[in-house]
Enzyme design. Structure first.
Site, PDB file in Angstrom:
ATOM      1  N   TRP A  99       3.656  -9.424   9.657  1.00 22.84           N
ATOM      2  CA  TRP A  99       3.851  -8.292   8.754  1.00 22.84           C
ATOM      3  C   TRP A  99       5.320  -7.888   8.713  1.00 22.84           C
ATOM      4  CZ3 TRP A  99       0.196  -8.375   5.577  1.00 22.84           C
ATOM      5  CH2 TRP A  99      -1.127  -8.557   5.975  1.00 22.84           C
ATOM      6  N   ASP A 166       6.217   0.780   9.876  1.00 23.07           N
ATOM      7  CA  ASP A 166       4.920   0.339   9.373  1.00 23.07           C
ATOM      8  C   ASP A 166       3.931   0.641  10.499  1.00 23.07           C
ATOM      9  OD1 ASP A 166       2.615  -0.961   8.650  1.00 23.07           O
ATOM     10  OD2 ASP A 166       3.531  -2.931   8.333  1.00 23.07           O
ATOM     11  N   LYS A 190      -7.171   0.291   8.114  1.00 21.83           N
ATOM     12  CA  LYS A 190      -7.360   0.090   9.547  1.00 21.83           C
ATOM     13  C   LYS A 190      -7.916   1.359  10.194  1.00 21.83           C
ATOM     14  CE  LYS A 190      -5.147  -3.787   8.670  1.00 21.83           C
ATOM     15  NZ  LYS A 190      -3.800  -4.093   8.200  1.00 21.83           N
TER      16      LYS A 190
END
Ligand SMILES: *Cc1c(COP(=O)(O)O)cnc(C)c1O
Length: 356
Positions: A99, A166, A190
């Site tokens: 990511w 993030d 999530k």
């Protein structure tokens, strides 16, 4: 059979969130219309988005001078929006996984990217330490929890330049000192709600620091001024996020949530240590995520991996397969995973050890 969803994302949500959202899709607050068909400009939805924003601020103790936005495009669009709005000449990035690499790739389209630390050399099995943050960078970008590798930076670091994080897979898992960050973003799927929605928390004073022309939908200022309603938002998604925030508050907020998360992760990591077949895939114990617990079979038992996978799924545990780049297993034990779910997994690991 009771199912336990250990998927990394989209992932388990509180039963409360799913039930309340399902009810509202059929009939929102008894008004005889579905949440899916009401106007995003209606007073009913206006109350939803205002409450979601306020509750997010309250739960995370967001200081004055920050805005909370509910946008679309997932965390991945933030990989582009962040540099578009904040990168003038140079930005610093810490590379802690896939990511983070994706965020780096997008930032390069807007200016110089200085990757100041990376754990790529050891397949991202740790959080890099001992790096210097350049004082002339426009910002520093970090990934607080690396969903694929099960590594987590569990503290709010000090940065001499604006800090951007993030936090897709660990937001709301612990109290966070938001004042240390210029911007925090998190894909909802999530720990908050359904996929598609992304939560952005940003410091207003940082807006308008770059002069480049940008697509209107990329411009944070536009979204701040329109309170997340510049265009039609994900009404159902935001409603679900609000339900999770209500659930979380009732549970005692982030302190209580964190305590429970530590207990769940502790139980599982202890079993991984104790069990003769398994080993953690994270190099340093300090870096072990309390959200995504990655583990593999010890090399000498490697061929038993599919067997355990089957054994666990026959007991209702789904989504335990590790990411293809790490292998083995990954138990995502987000906020909504109850203690009993982790206990069931630990019991399965024990039983497996006794049977094989
Ligand atoms: C899941 C995830 C993403 C991607 O989220 P999308 O909503 O699919 O764009 C980005 N960063 C992290 C840390 C993630 O866990």
């Amino acid at each position: 059979m009771k199912k336990y969803n250990f998927s990394a994302g989209p992932s388990i949500l509180p039963e409360f969130t799913v039930k309340k959202t399902a009810e509202a899709i059929l009939n929102l607050d008894g008004i005889g219309l579905s949440l899916m068909e009401i106007s995003h400009r209606s007073k009913e939805f206006d109350a939803v988005i205002k409450q979601a924003t306020e509750r997010m601020k309250e739960i995370l103790s967001v200081p004055e001078g920050y805005s909370v936005l509910f946008l679309q495009g997932g965390a991945s669009l933030q990989f582009s929006m962040v540099p578009c709005n904040f990168l003038n000449t140079k930005a610093a990035y810490v590379d802690t996984g896939v990511w983070a690499s994706k965020a780096i790739k997008e930032a390069k389209l807007y200016g110089e990217v200085n990757v100041i630390a990376s754990s790529a050399g050891s397949n991202y099995d740790r959080i890099p330490t001992n790096y210097a943050i350049p004082g002339d960078a426009d910002y520093l970008h970090i990934t607080t929890n690396n969903t694929i590798y099960g590594t987590e930076l569990k503290k709010d670091i000090d940065s001499p330049v604006p800090l951007i994080a993030d936090a897709s897979s660990d937001i709301l898992s612990r109290p966070m000192d938001v004042s240390k960050y210029a911007l925090i973003y998190a894909g909802a799927q999530k720990n908050i709600g359904p996929s598609g929605v992304v939560v952005v928390i940003l410091k207003n004073s940082l807006l308008e620091k770059v002069k480049r022309p940008m697509p209107t939908m990329f411009n944070y200022k536009v979204h701040v001024e329109n309170e997340s309603l510049y265009n039609t938002p994900s009404c159902v998604g935001i409603y679900a996020c609000l339900q999770t925030l209500i659930w979380l508050k009732d549970l005692g907020g982030l302190k209580a949530m964190h305590k429970l998360n530590l207990e769940k992760a502790g139980l599982l990591y202890d079993e991984i240590e104790r069990n003769r077949y398994f080993v953690s895939s994270v190099a340093n114990t300090d870096d072990r995520s309390i959200m995504n617990v990655t583990f593999i079979m010890k090399p000498e038992y490697k061929e038993l991996e599919p067997k355990f996978q089957e054994f666990a799924s026959s007991r209702g545990m789904i989504g335990l397969k590790g990411h293809r780049s790490v292998g083995g297993f990954r138990a995502s034990i987000y906020n909504a995973m109850p203690f009993e779910g982790v206990k069931a997994l630990v019991d399965a690991m024990k039983e497996f050890e006794n049977q094989v």
